[in-house]
Structures are given as structure tokens and as C-alpha cells.
Design a protein around this motif. Structure first.
Motif, PDB file in Angstrom:
ATOM      1  N   ARG A 156       0.818  -1.218   0.000  1.00 45.09           N
ATOM      2  CA  ARG A 156       0.000   0.000   0.000  1.00 45.09           C
ATOM      3  C   ARG A 156       0.855   1.273   0.000  1.00 45.09           C
ATOM      4  O   ARG A 156       0.354   2.361   0.242  1.00 45.09           O
ATOM      5  CB  ARG A 156      -0.919  -0.001   1.223  1.00 45.09           C
ATOM      6  N   ASP A 193     -11.901   5.269   0.331  1.00 43.56           N
ATOM      7  CA  ASP A 193     -10.586   4.622   0.200  1.00 43.56           C
ATOM      8  C   ASP A 193      -9.539   5.527  -0.417  1.00 43.56           C
ATOM      9  O   ASP A 193      -8.374   5.113  -0.541  1.00 43.56           O
ATOM     10  CB  ASP A 193     -10.706   3.349  -0.653  1.00 43.56           C
ATOM     11  N   SER A 211      -1.468   4.417   1.173  1.00 47.67           N
ATOM     12  CA  SER A 211      -2.889   4.388   0.827  1.00 47.67           C
ATOM     13  C   SER A 211      -3.607   3.352   1.683  1.00 47.67           C
ATOM     14  O   SER A 211      -2.985   2.539   2.370  1.00 47.67           O
ATOM     15  CB  SER A 211      -3.076   4.070  -0.658  1.00 47.67           C
ATOM     16  N   SER A 212      -4.927   3.356   1.604  1.00 51.71           N
ATOM     17  CA  SER A 212      -5.724   2.428   2.415  1.00 51.71           C
ATOM     18  C   SER A 212      -5.909   1.086   1.743  1.00 51.71           C
ATOM     19  O   SER A 212      -6.193   0.089   2.420  1.00 51.71           O
ATOM     20  CB  SER A 212      -7.092   3.048   2.725  1.00 51.71           C
ATOM     21  N   THR A 213      -5.764   1.013   0.410  1.00 47.64           N
ATOM     22  CA  THR A 213      -5.912  -0.247  -0.313  1.00 47.64           C
ATOM     23  C   THR A 213      -4.763  -0.404  -1.301  1.00 47.64           C
ATOM     24  O   THR A 213      -4.166   0.588  -1.750  1.00 47.64           O
ATOM     25  CB  THR A 213      -7.248  -0.304  -1.080  1.00 47.64           C
ATOM     26  N   GLU A 457      -5.040  -0.558  13.781  1.00 53.36           N
ATOM     27  CA  GLU A 457      -4.668  -1.592  12.833  1.00 53.36           C
ATOM     28  C   GLU A 457      -3.466  -2.381  13.339  1.00 53.36           C
ATOM     29  O   GLU A 457      -2.440  -1.808  13.692  1.00 53.36           O
ATOM     30  CB  GLU A 457      -4.335  -0.964  11.473  1.00 53.36           C
TER      31      GLU A 457
END
Length: 507
Positions: A156, A193, A211-213, A457
Motif C-alpha cells: 500500500r 478509500d 494508501s488504504s488499499t 490496525e
């Protein structure tokens, strides 16, 4: 003066006093050496510390006893001498050689001692039960334990180069990139996202973008060497050097032969083209596509040069027109990039497109690191991990040597949340690694400040211990010496780590 110094004559008194003084000095020197070896070197031997249970010194002493490497002895017998010789644990019954013990256990036929013994008389029925139930359990277990490179944090991350941070401040770059993503229709990406975390590295003139994805980072990597609207410059996006791409598909070509790769994640028929951006090594991005060109028209042109496995374009969210890039993969065999580019230009010109508009058309691989090109060729799950662990290291990975070593399986996640234990582990590693040469830095990958009370996370990279040496020879000697030893009762796993990524803070 003490009474024990007054016995005997004056000569005896001087000799006895001298001997007693020597014993005191020897005791103090031994005590000082013990403190320097087992505790903080900054502590002075003259300061008395209480060893009473519950005291701060006693707690540190107990922690120190745990966070140490095991001692290496020269008289350790080989494993072959320690293996029992009379056991029959590896002997299988006739006709059941192809089944593993875990498969028989998961099949459910062993319900207990003396239970259902009459049902197990038919060998064919037993084999059928084992085969059917073991496949069912394997599918369930594997679906919960599959490990892909796309699950890592490095998948990511992209690195942005070639931008003037004075002309384009960090906040402006963040807003421009997020606006580009939010104004685009990307398969599998929702508007929420598109949020990015960016930090600058002024000494390297780089930006690290998280990034998130993984799909978002792949789209950004596909924009490399292009002019991003709002930045007014030709920017370069690249993957981290430690990024590992997947080479997992249903079919591939190896030594000119077609073979089926286990662990395929494809759920669609071979003839159906998937409308998604597959995160694999075979993914390509075609740049320089004329804006507004019909999506189906681009796909038809690509189908002339191979059987498409997936195809997707980045569309404008308002007009639903293409924004100049498209992502696609072919089933094997894979056409060469140079041949594909020239054929695509000819096809676009034949379709009436101006030659000037397609002059910048080219293919890039957004899921391959430009430096190391690491890739994972098998699906790691509960079934395949055992097989991979038996391979030699040279067959699993060909990692480049580095001054930085990454150690794993050395500290639990609970201890990562305790600063005093992390400090002791860091100090122990620095002390042990310094035996092989000068150590510049020791870093433990820990959860951030936002991680509180188990909220946040949990990244698989938490718990890695990185040691940076001054010279390559030092790191090589340390890796071969410490890997395989025990630290706090845990087996130490070690490997090289890219120096540039370590300097970038990509842990």
C-alpha cells in the motif's frame, strides 16, 4: 579500625590489613564488573540497589534475565544422535501411505477409543471418507490462512519522485492526488478509500505515500512518468524496493510447458474477462490512451494480441470517459512490451487516431519493484507453508545482501506495548550484534501512538527488529551467527533488508 586488624604483632597487623584490603578491592572490582555486565553501564558500582522483591531494581533484574540470547555450547550433540530410534511414529498402515495424520484426524473417523469401530471395517469406505472430509477441511482452513503479498503494508506504499516541494507543498500534493482518485471510477475502490497519508523525506527529495488499499497504490504506480493534472510536472511513482509482487494465477508457462498453479484465487470462468485490477506480476498499465476513447474499443484492440484475463480502465466519475490509462492482464503466453506497444500504435492509427496523440503510448508494470523485482510464486496457506519451509533458502528467495538485518519472532505483541520491555530487547540486540562489528542503529517496529487499548490496525510488520551495521561484512557475520538461536525462548529468524527502504522509514 576494626578489631580484626589488631590481633598479633604489628608486622602481622600490617600483613593482615593488606590482605584484607586486597580482598575488599577484589570484591568491589568483581561487583562492578557484574553490574556493568548485567545492568546499565551508566550505573555506578558505589550506589547500592535494593534486591527486595517488588523493587524497581528487582523488576529490571527479572526482565534482564528473560531478554537474553541463549548461550552457544561446543559440545551440543547432533540431532541425529538425539532422535529416538525405536519409535514408529512415521510408519503408516498399508494402503494409507498417501494420507497425512492431520487429514485422517480432520476426516472425523477417529471419534474416540472403541467408538464406531464397526463402521471402520471397510477400507474403501474409510479412504472415501478421509478424501472427502479432508478436502472440505482443507478448503475451509486454507481460505482463512492464505498469505499474499497484497496483505502487506508495503503493497500500500508508493514513493513519489521528481517533484519540487517548494513549488508544490506537501498539502497541495496530497489534495491533488486525492482529488484525482475521488474524481475517478476505479474498480473495487470507494470514495472513502481515496484518503492518503504522505510524509516527506527532504534529504532524499522524495514523498512516501501510504494508501488504504493496494488498488489505490497500483493506480498511482500506473501514473509514473506522466503529467498529473494539478502538479504540472512529470512525476515518478515507484514501489518500495522490498515490495513483493504476486505471481499467482491459474495457468502459467514454465520451461515451455503449461502447468496449473495451486491456490488460484480466480473464481470466474477462463473465457470471461474480469473487470478488475488484478494485483499480480503480470499486470500491465497502458499509458497515453486518448482521453475519452471508448472502453470497449480499447479492449477489442488488446484482444487482438492475446487472450485477455482482466481489463479495466480509470474513468472520469462525471463523464464516464477514459482518463488515459488502462490496466490489463493476459493469459499465457505473455506478449513482449515493445511488440505490444508498436502493434497498439498501429492499431490506434488504423482506427483513425492521430499519430501525435498516441506518441506517448507505452506499457508499464505497476506491480513490480524497479530495483529488486521480488515475487511470490506460490500461495502460502496452512497446506503449503510446511512444504515451503522445507525448501533451501536459495529456492525460496534470492534476496540481495545489505547492511541492514531484519529479525523476526523475537518479541510478542503484548511486549511491544510496554516501553520498558522494548528498551531491554533493543539494548540486548545492540549488545549482542556489536560483537560482530559497529552497529549504527537498532529499530523495533511498534504500533503508533494512535494504537490504544487494542484499537487500531495490527500490522504483520509489528515486532520486526532492524539492525543497521556500518559495513556489509559485519551484517553478514551477524546474520549467520544469530539466525536460528533462541531469544527469550523464541527461535530467531533473520534476513537482509533493503538499505534505502530502511532510510525511508518503511518498516
Amino acid at each position: 579500625m576494626s578489631d580484626r586488624y589488631h590481633s598479633g604483632s604489628g608486622e602481622d597487623h600490617r600483613r593482615t590489613s593488606s590482605q584484607a584490603g586486597f580482598r575488599d578491592r577484589k570484591y568491589k572490582s568483581q561487583r562492578s564488573a557484574y553490574l556493568r555486565q548485567n545492568f546499565n553501564p551508566g550505573w555506578k558500582a558505589s550506589k547500592r540497589r535494593s534486591h527486595q522483591p517488588g523493587s524497581e531494581h528487582s523488576k529490571l533484574f527479572e526482565l534482564r534475565k528473560h531478554y537474553e540470547f541463549d548461550s552457544v555450547s561446543d559440545d551440543i550433540p547432533p540431532l541425529e544422535d538425539l532422535r529416538p530410534s525405536e519409535t514408529k511414529w512415521d510408519v503408516k498402515a498399508a494402503g494409507f501411505e498417501q494420507y497425512r495424520a492431520c487429514e485422517i484426524k480432520d476426516s472425523g473417523i477417529l471419534r474416540g477409543a472403541g467408538v464406531g469401530a464397526a463402521e471402520l471395517q471397510d477400507r474403501k469406505q474409510i479412504k472415501k471418507t478421509i478424501s472427502e472430509n479432508s478436502r472440505q477441511f482443507s478448503r475451509v482452513d486454507a481460505s482463512k490462512s492464505i498469505l499474499l503479498p497484497n496483505n502487506s503494508r508495503k503493497a500500500r506504499i508508493v514513493i513519489l519522485k521528481g517533484i519540487d516541494l517548494v513549488e508544490h507543498p506537501l498539502r497541495q500534493v496530497k489534495e491533488v492526488l486525492e482529488e484525482y482518485l475521488k474524481s475517478s471510477v476505479i474498480p473495487g475502490v470507494q470514495p472513502q478509500d481515496c484518503a492518503l497519508k504522505i510524509r516527506s523525506l527532504p534529504e532524499r527529495s522524495e514523498l512516501v505515500i501510504l494508501s488504504s488499499t493496494t488498488t489505490v497504490s497500483t493506480v498511482l504506480a500506473g501514473l509514473t512518468d506522466t503529467e498529473v493534472p494539478g502538479l504540472g510536472a512529470c512525476v515518478q511513482f515507484q514501489r518500495p524496493n522490498e515490495y513483493i509482487s504476486s505471481d499467482i494465477g491459474q495457468f502459467g508457462v514454465e520451461d515451455g510447458k503449461k502447468y496449473e498453479m495451486k491456490g488460484s484465487t480466480d473464481s470466474k470462468a477462463d473465457g470471461e474477462i474480469q473487470d478488475e485490477i488484478l494485483q499480480c506480476r503480470q499486470l500491465r498499465c497502458i499509458q497515453g490512451v486518448p482521453y475519452g476513447m471508448d472502453k470497449d474499443k480499447i479492449m477489442q484492440l488488446l484482444q487482438k494480441f492475446g487472450r485477455l484475463r482482466s481489463f479495466s480502465t480509470v474513468l472520469d466519475r462525471i463523464t464516464l470517459e477514459t482518463k488515459g490509462i488502462a490496466f490489463f492482464t493476459y493469459w499465457s503466453p505473455q506478449p513482449e512490451d515493445s511488440q505490444l506497444e508498436s502493434k497498439l500504435r498501429e492499431a490506434f492509427i488504423a482506427q483513425g487516431e492521430a499519430e501525435k496523440e498516441i506518441a506517448k503510448l507505452r506499457c508499464v508494470h505497476p506491480c513490480i519493484s524497479s530495483k529488486n523485482k521480488y515475487m511470490q510464486t506460490v500461495t502460502l496457506d496452512a497446506d503449503t507453508m510446511t512444504n515451503v519451509s522445507n525448501y533451501p533458502s536459495s529456492e525460496v528467495t534470492n534476496h540481495g545482501e545489505s547492511k541492514v538485518i531484519r529479525f523476526a519472532n523475537c518479541i510478542s505483541f503484548e511486549d511491544l506495548l510496554k516501553p520498558e520491555k522494548c528498551s531491554l530487547a533493543e539494548r540486548s540486540f545492540k549488545q549482542e550484534c556489536s560483537k560482530f562489528g559497529k552497529v549504527d542503529r537498532v529499530v523495533i517496529s511498534r504500533p503508533g501512538k494512535e494504537f490504544k487499548n487494542g484499537l487500531g490496525e495490527i500490522d504483520p510488520s509489528f515486532g520486526f527488529i532492524f539492525v543497521q551495521f556500518a559495513e556489509l561484512t559485519f551484517s553478514t557475520q551477524c546474520l549467520y551467527s544469530l539466525a536460528g538461536r533462541l531469544f527469550d525462548g523464541r527461535l530467531v529468524i533473520g534476513g537482509y533488508y533493503d538499505e534505502d527502504d530502511f532510510e525511508r522509514g518503511i518498516y
